[in-house]
Scaffold this active site. Structure first.
Site, short mmCIF file in Angstrom:
data_model
loop_
_atom_site.label_atom_id
_atom_site.label_comp_id
_atom_site.label_asym_id
_atom_site.label_seq_id
_atom_site.Cartn_x
_atom_site.Cartn_y
_atom_site.Cartn_z
N ARG A 30 4.56 10.41 2.38
CA ARG A 30 5.70 9.72 1.74
C ARG A 30 6.14 8.53 2.58
O ARG A 30 6.15 8.59 3.81
CB ARG A 30 6.89 10.68 1.57
CG ARG A 30 6.56 11.77 0.59
CD ARG A 30 7.75 12.61 0.14
NE ARG A 30 7.21 13.78 -0.56
CZ ARG A 30 6.75 13.77 -1.80
NH1 ARG A 30 6.82 12.67 -2.52
NH2 ARG A 30 6.23 14.86 -2.34
N ASP A 31 6.51 7.46 1.87
CA ASP A 31 7.01 6.27 2.55
C ASP A 31 8.35 6.59 3.20
O ASP A 31 9.21 7.24 2.59
CB ASP A 31 7.18 5.13 1.53
CG ASP A 31 7.34 3.78 2.20
OD1 ASP A 31 6.43 2.94 2.09
OD2 ASP A 31 8.40 3.57 2.84
N ILE A 32 8.53 6.14 4.44
CA ILE A 32 9.75 6.42 5.20
C ILE A 32 10.97 5.69 4.61
O ILE A 32 12.11 6.10 4.81
CB ILE A 32 9.54 6.02 6.69
CG1 ILE A 32 10.45 6.79 7.62
CG2 ILE A 32 9.67 4.53 6.89
CD1 ILE A 32 10.10 6.62 9.10
N ASN A 88 0.35 -4.68 -0.66
CA ASN A 88 0.92 -5.90 -0.11
C ASN A 88 -0.15 -6.49 0.81
O ASN A 88 -0.79 -5.76 1.57
CB ASN A 88 2.20 -5.61 0.67
CG ASN A 88 3.32 -5.15 -0.26
OD1 ASN A 88 3.41 -5.59 -1.39
ND2 ASN A 88 4.17 -4.26 0.23
N HIS A 101 -3.08 0.12 2.97
CA HIS A 101 -2.48 1.27 2.28
C HIS A 101 -2.13 0.87 0.87
O HIS A 101 -1.71 -0.25 0.60
CB HIS A 101 -1.23 1.78 3.02
CG HIS A 101 -0.24 0.70 3.36
ND1 HIS A 101 -0.41 -0.14 4.44
CD2 HIS A 101 0.90 0.33 2.76
CE1 HIS A 101 0.61 -1.00 4.49
NE2 HIS A 101 1.42 -0.74 3.47
N HIS A 103 0.34 1.56 -2.22
CA HIS A 103 1.65 2.14 -2.59
C HIS A 103 1.56 2.74 -3.99
O HIS A 103 0.98 2.12 -4.90
CB HIS A 103 2.72 1.05 -2.64
CG HIS A 103 3.08 0.43 -1.33
ND1 HIS A 103 4.22 0.78 -0.63
CD2 HIS A 103 2.47 -0.52 -0.59
CE1 HIS A 103 4.29 0.04 0.47
NE2 HIS A 103 3.25 -0.76 0.53
P1 DGP Z 1 3.86 -2.68 3.62
O1 DGP Z 1 5.09 -3.53 3.47
O2 DGP Z 1 2.97 -2.77 2.41
O3 DGP Z 1 3.13 -2.91 4.91
O4 DGP Z 1 4.39 -1.20 3.60
C1 DGP Z 1 4.56 -0.43 4.74
C2 DGP Z 1 5.35 0.77 4.34
O5 DGP Z 1 5.18 1.76 5.35
C3 DGP Z 1 6.86 0.52 4.24
O6 DGP Z 1 7.27 0.71 2.89
C4 DGP Z 1 7.50 1.55 5.14
C5 DGP Z 1 6.37 2.49 5.49
N1 DGP Z 1 6.40 2.97 6.86
C6 DGP Z 1 6.47 2.22 7.98
N2 DGP Z 1 6.45 3.00 9.09
C7 DGP Z 1 6.34 4.27 8.63
C8 DGP Z 1 6.28 5.53 9.30
O7 DGP Z 1 6.29 5.65 10.52
N3 DGP Z 1 6.19 6.64 8.50
C9 DGP Z 1 6.15 6.54 7.14
N4 DGP Z 1 6.06 7.68 6.45
N5 DGP Z 1 6.21 5.37 6.49
C10 DGP Z 1 6.31 4.24 7.23
#
Ligand code: DGP
Length: 110
Positions: A30-32, A88, A101, A103
């Site tokens: 899951r996105d943080i 992105n 990655h 989304h």
């Molecule tokens: P982007 O902007 O496409 O590079 O998306 C990176 C995403 O990664 C952003 O929505 C927040 C997420 N993210 C960043 N650091 C972490 C982390 O340590 N854990 C998790 N679960 N998500 C993270």
């Protein structure tokens, strides 16, 4: 494993994260900082900086990212209601983590 890459550290379990799914080639977590009720990331274990760095040998993993995203959408119960899949690409495209990655966002109330 790329030094100083947060997602490589998550994949190697140096940093905590609960994987929703994992196989030999990718992980899902899951996105943080979720931008929707469901916001998950489908991440290849191989360190690839961005879409710009893909080569022909990555075709299979890119295809698998999409096919796993489809399965995850079903598992997260957003298949029928609908969802978005996006990459992105580089800073101007909103990329902040430079490890490829995909989304998956969805789950909005209609
Ligand atoms: P982007 O902007 O496409 O590079 O998306 C990176 C995403 O990664 C952003 O929505 C927040 C997420 N993210 C960043 N650091 C972490 C982390 O340590 N854990 C998790 N679960 N998500 C993270």
């Amino acid at each position: 494993m790329e030094k100083d890459c947060i997602f490589c550290k998550i994949i190697d379990k140096e940093l905590p994260s609960d994987f929703i799914y994992e196989n030999d080639r990718l992980v899902v977590f899951r996105d943080i900082n979720p931008h929707a009720p469901v916001h998950i990331l489908i991440v290849p274990k191989k360190h690839i900086r961005s879409i710009n760095d893909l080569t022909e040998e990555d075709n299979e993993i890119v295809s698998e990212l999409i096919s796993v995203a489809k399965d995850m959408a079903k598992q997260e119960s957003v298949s029928e209601s609908g969802y978005k899949l996006f990459f992105n690409v580089e800073r101007g495209g909103g990329q902040v983590i430079f490890h490829l990655h995909l989304h998956l966002i969805g789950g909005w109330k209609r």
